[in-house]
Scaffold this motif. Structure first.
Motif, PDB file in Angstrom:
ATOM      1  N   LEU A  29     -97.546 -24.995 114.517  1.00 49.08           N
ATOM      2  CA  LEU A  29     -97.303 -24.759 115.940  1.00 49.08           C
ATOM      3  C   LEU A  29     -98.254 -25.563 116.803  1.00 49.08           C
ATOM      4  O   LEU A  29     -97.881 -26.049 117.870  1.00 49.08           O
ATOM      5  CB  LEU A  29     -97.450 -23.268 116.254  1.00 49.08           C
ATOM      6  CG  LEU A  29     -96.997 -22.855 117.667  1.00 49.08           C
ATOM      7  CD1 LEU A  29     -95.496 -22.958 117.789  1.00 49.08           C
ATOM      8  CD2 LEU A  29     -97.461 -21.462 118.003  1.00 49.08           C
ATOM      9  N   ASN A  30     -99.500 -25.716 116.378  1.00 52.16           N
ATOM     10  CA  ASN A  30    -100.487 -26.430 117.177  1.00 52.16           C
ATOM     11  C   ASN A  30    -100.278 -27.939 117.168  1.00 52.16           C
ATOM     12  O   ASN A  30    -100.864 -28.652 117.966  1.00 52.16           O
ATOM     13  CB  ASN A  30    -101.896 -26.113 116.677  1.00 52.16           C
ATOM     14  CG  ASN A  30    -102.301 -24.691 117.014  1.00 52.16           C
ATOM     15  OD1 ASN A  30    -101.751 -24.098 117.932  1.00 52.16           O
ATOM     16  ND2 ASN A  30    -103.241 -24.142 116.266  1.00 52.16           N
ATOM     17  N   TYR A  37     -91.796 -29.873 121.191  1.00 52.70           N
ATOM     18  CA  TYR A  37     -90.479 -29.359 120.844  1.00 52.70           C
ATOM     19  C   TYR A  37     -90.238 -27.996 121.509  1.00 52.70           C
ATOM     20  O   TYR A  37     -89.143 -27.704 121.981  1.00 52.70           O
ATOM     21  CB  TYR A  37     -90.351 -29.211 119.322  1.00 52.70           C
ATOM     22  CG  TYR A  37     -88.987 -28.751 118.884  1.00 52.70           C
ATOM     23  CD1 TYR A  37     -87.943 -29.652 118.726  1.00 52.70           C
ATOM     24  CD2 TYR A  37     -88.737 -27.401 118.645  1.00 52.70           C
ATOM     25  CE1 TYR A  37     -86.682 -29.232 118.348  1.00 52.70           C
ATOM     26  CE2 TYR A  37     -87.481 -26.969 118.258  1.00 52.70           C
ATOM     27  CZ  TYR A  37     -86.460 -27.892 118.110  1.00 52.70           C
ATOM     28  OH  TYR A  37     -85.213 -27.466 117.739  1.00 52.70           O
ATOM     29  N   ILE A  38     -91.284 -27.149 121.542  1.00 50.70           N
ATOM     30  CA  ILE A  38     -91.141 -25.802 122.104  1.00 50.70           C
ATOM     31  C   ILE A  38     -90.848 -25.862 123.593  1.00 50.70           C
ATOM     32  O   ILE A  38     -90.009 -25.124 124.106  1.00 50.70           O
ATOM     33  CB  ILE A  38     -92.414 -24.975 121.828  1.00 50.70           C
ATOM     34  CG1 ILE A  38     -92.564 -24.743 120.324  1.00 50.70           C
ATOM     35  CG2 ILE A  38     -92.373 -23.646 122.565  1.00 50.70           C
ATOM     36  CD1 ILE A  38     -93.876 -24.099 119.955  1.00 50.70           C
ATOM     37  N   ARG A 270     -89.814 -26.196 111.176  1.00 45.76           N
ATOM     38  CA  ARG A 270     -91.191 -25.710 111.174  1.00 45.76           C
ATOM     39  C   ARG A 270     -91.387 -24.609 112.218  1.00 45.76           C
ATOM     40  O   ARG A 270     -92.108 -23.645 111.984  1.00 45.76           O
ATOM     41  CB  ARG A 270     -92.158 -26.871 111.417  1.00 45.76           C
ATOM     42  CG  ARG A 270     -92.218 -27.867 110.257  1.00 45.76           C
ATOM     43  CD  ARG A 270     -93.192 -29.000 110.536  1.00 45.76           C
ATOM     44  NE  ARG A 270     -93.232 -29.934 109.422  1.00 45.76           N
ATOM     45  CZ  ARG A 270     -94.000 -29.792 108.342  1.00 45.76           C
ATOM     46  NH1 ARG A 270     -94.798 -28.742 108.240  1.00 45.76           N
ATOM     47  NH2 ARG A 270     -93.975 -30.679 107.365  1.00 45.76           N
ATOM     48  N   PHE A 271     -90.748 -24.776 113.368  1.00 44.83           N
ATOM     49  CA  PHE A 271     -90.852 -23.752 114.403  1.00 44.83           C
ATOM     50  C   PHE A 271     -90.221 -22.447 113.940  1.00 44.83           C
ATOM     51  O   PHE A 271     -90.781 -21.350 114.141  1.00 44.83           O
ATOM     52  CB  PHE A 271     -90.187 -24.249 115.692  1.00 44.83           C
ATOM     53  CG  PHE A 271     -90.173 -23.227 116.794  1.00 44.83           C
ATOM     54  CD1 PHE A 271     -91.352 -22.659 117.248  1.00 44.83           C
ATOM     55  CD2 PHE A 271     -88.980 -22.831 117.385  1.00 44.83           C
ATOM     56  CE1 PHE A 271     -91.345 -21.725 118.273  1.00 44.83           C
ATOM     57  CE2 PHE A 271     -88.964 -21.896 118.404  1.00 44.83           C
ATOM     58  CZ  PHE A 271     -90.149 -21.342 118.850  1.00 44.83           C
ATOM     59  N   GLU A 275     -91.962 -18.710 113.314  1.00 42.77           N
ATOM     60  CA  GLU A 275     -91.492 -17.436 113.866  1.00 42.77           C
ATOM     61  C   GLU A 275     -91.307 -16.395 112.763  1.00 42.77           C
ATOM     62  O   GLU A 275     -91.625 -15.212 112.953  1.00 42.77           O
ATOM     63  CB  GLU A 275     -90.180 -17.642 114.618  1.00 42.77           C
ATOM     64  CG  GLU A 275     -90.340 -18.431 115.902  1.00 42.77           C
ATOM     65  CD  GLU A 275     -89.112 -18.327 116.776  1.00 42.77           C
ATOM     66  OE1 GLU A 275     -89.187 -17.669 117.826  1.00 42.77           O
ATOM     67  OE2 GLU A 275     -88.080 -18.914 116.424  1.00 42.77           O
ATOM     68  N   ILE A 276     -90.798 -16.839 111.624  1.00 46.96           N
ATOM     69  CA  ILE A 276     -90.621 -15.912 110.503  1.00 46.96           C
ATOM     70  C   ILE A 276     -91.958 -15.369 110.039  1.00 46.96           C
ATOM     71  O   ILE A 276     -92.126 -14.164 109.792  1.00 46.96           O
ATOM     72  CB  ILE A 276     -89.870 -16.604 109.349  1.00 46.96           C
ATOM     73  CG1 ILE A 276     -88.408 -16.831 109.740  1.00 46.96           C
ATOM     74  CG2 ILE A 276     -89.954 -15.773 108.063  1.00 46.96           C
ATOM     75  CD1 ILE A 276     -87.622 -17.651 108.751  1.00 46.96           C
TER      76      ILE A 276
END
Length: 546
Positions: A29-30, A37-38, A270-271, A275-276
């Motif tokens: 995420l970092n 993308y987020i 990956r995102f 989340e999972i």
């Protein structure tokens, strides 16, 4: 070509413990590519998967329309001679019992609602509750006396109570992170959507000869729950529930389709995996702190303050004078000389449309403002309008309701009052309470929040009609005092949560003075940090306050 999903799954398998897996996902995420993308480069409505997702969220928010429909419908019924005749001309506490019929049902549902939600899923729980609500609406339309009507309302409330526990959770668990605050705030704004439908249905049926002038609106109370039952097969189940039941692939599919649009980009996978892991971390927290108890809200000092804020936020939401207008608008209008059935029903319908617009607009911008400041502005606005409202009502009665300008002045104050109320006391309470409660006690705290609200609604249902009948406009003075009291309490005791991480909120409550704090200048920065924080702070002691 390398299969990104296989690479990620292999990395997770090799990483060992869940904490290692969470750290791996935080690194994903970092990563600058993931961050880019987020953050979306277009408005949400230009993405087809977000359009579908928010349509499903709209179907879920229809749950909150039932209370709005009920409130507005009962307002309309009190202006109908045929309904009053069938119910035995209810007044005072008798009328209060009818108003509280759905509240009784909601309270009866509390022991079952959370169990059904966790056992059978958020989606099935809402379908079950809506089905019971449909049955209650049919019985309500078929009723022919006071007792029958009251029992049908209790059944209505029981169905609503079953579904209302799952609806906000399903919204929060399905929403895209950037839109979660707005979607959650919009949930209660849809209360007015139901109120609008009821207001204009009762207006349209007022001239029907006989009992069908109120039976038709009673039957139609089951229409929106029926829409939910018919179309809810389209709504995806909560990814959190699916993962808790070991259905990880189904959860991955839901997140991939509705959070990334089934994008084949490596960053999308990956995102979704992040989340999972975030959800799995939350479930791990649930296991670690499964011993969290309601008594913690009394035995732990920091939780006593949280309990107070939870209760007082429910107090602001339901006992700021809004209940007086919501269920007894006709009595308020009677007190200023507006007694015509047609005029009262028209005003009820217009007020609900106005409220819906203000509430949705407020929900769309609320994330930009400090929580404590919004509460203070909201209560100050309500207090000023109530003082003017009270003075105009007193003068109007003294002059035997002969000056229409005074009545119009009171109407203007009612509309201005709701401008203030909808800005800070409609959707914000749900957002604020979830922010002050740590994950380990959030479900219990929200359950208490609902209980507090319904206890206050019992007061509104029984005391308001008796007081309005006995002292008329003088009863407004009580709410002027209550609003002044609320203003002082918020100023002295409410903590600010805007722009703070969960760590900083915890420190404000005195949970842990050793954590490293972060302060953010924009809501987007906070959203990104909290998204990672929820996953990585699995073992932080500040989450349970000990």
């Amino acid at each position: 070509m390398v299969d990104v999903k296989q690479v990620i799954n292999k990395e997770q398998t090799d990483s060992g413990s869940i904490s290692d897996q969470i750290e791996l996902q935080q690194n994903y995420l970092n990563n600058d590519d993931i961050q880019n993308y987020i953050y979306l480069d277009k408005p949400w409505w230009k993405y087809s998967h977000f359009r579908w997702l928010h349509f499903y969220i709209f179907l879920i928010t229809l749950t909150s329309t039932n209370n709005g429909y009920d409130s507005s419908m009962l307002n309309g019924f009190q202006a109908l001679e045929t309904w009053n005749k069938h119910m035995g001309y209810p007044e005072g506490s008798i009328l209060g019992a009818l108003s509280n019929g759905t509240t009784f049902g909601v309270i009866c549902s509390f022991p079952f609602a959370s169990f059904v939600s966790d056992k059978f899923g958020r989606k099935n729980c809402i379908i079950c509750g809506s089905s019971i609500t449909i049955i209650g609406a049919i019985l309500q339309g078929a009723s022919y006396n006071y007792a029958f009507f009251l029992i049908s309302r209790i059944i209505l409330g029981f169905g609503f109570g079953i579904s209302v526990v799952s609806a906000p959770n399903l919204i929060a668990e399905l929403s895209y992170p950037s839109y979660r605050a707005t979607c959650t705030s919009c949930y209660n704004a849809l209360w007015y959507f139901g109120a609008i439908i009821a207001a204009w249905v009762t207006y349209g049926t007022r001239n029907i000869v006989g009992a069908y002038s109120w039976k038709v609106p009673s039957y139609l109370q089951g229409f929106l729950p029926l829409v939910q039952v018919v179309f809810f097969f389209m709504v995806p189940e909560s990814p959190r529930y699916l993962i808790s039941k070991g259905k990880i692939e189904k959860a991955r599919h839901v997140l991939h389709v509705y959070h990334t649009g089934a994008d084949e980009d490596e960053r999308a996978y990956r995102f979704v995996e992040f989340e999972i892991k975030e959800i799995e971390a939350a479930l791990e927290l649930e296991k670690i702190y499964s011993s969290s108890r309601y008594v913690d809200f009394v035995s732990i000092p920091s939780f006593r303050k949280r309990l107070f804020l939870t209760f007082f936020t429910a107090f602001i939401m339901q006992l700021s004078g809004n209940g007086l207008v919501s269920y007894y608008l006709n009595k308020v209008l009677d007190s200023i000389g507006i007694t015509g059935t047609k005029q009262q029903l028209q005003l009820n319908g217009c007020l609900m449309i106005y409220n819906l617009v203000i509430a949705i607009f407020s929900a769309s911008i609320i994330y930009k403002f400090k929580r404590r400041t919004v509460f203070l502005v909201c209560i100050t606005g309500m207090l000023i309008t109530y003082i003017i409202w009270t003075a105009l009502s007193a003068i109007n009665q003294k002059r035997n309701f002969e000056q229409k300008s005074l009545a119009n002045g009171v109407l203007a104050m009612i509309f201005l009052y709701y401008l203030a109320y909808d800005f800070g006391a409609n959707g914000l309470p749900y957002l604020y309470v979830t922010e002050i409660l740590p994950y380990s006690h959030r479900a219990k705290g929200m359950n208490l929040f609902q209980v507090f609200q319904n206890i206050i609604l019992l007061y509104n249902g029984f005391v308001n009609p008796v007081a309005m009948q006995a002292i008329e406009w003088k009863y407004y003075i009580v709410y002027c005092c209550i609003l002044a009291f609320e203003l002082v309490m918020v100023y002295l005791f409410y903590v600010e949560t805007f722009g703070c991480t969960l760590e900083e909120v915890a420190r404000v409550f005195g949970d842990d003075g050793t954590v490293t704090l972060k302060k953010f200048s924009t809501p987007d920065e906070k959203l990104a940090s909290e998204h990672a924080e929820n996953a990585t702070n699995v073992s932080s002691t500040h989450l349970v306050g000990v």
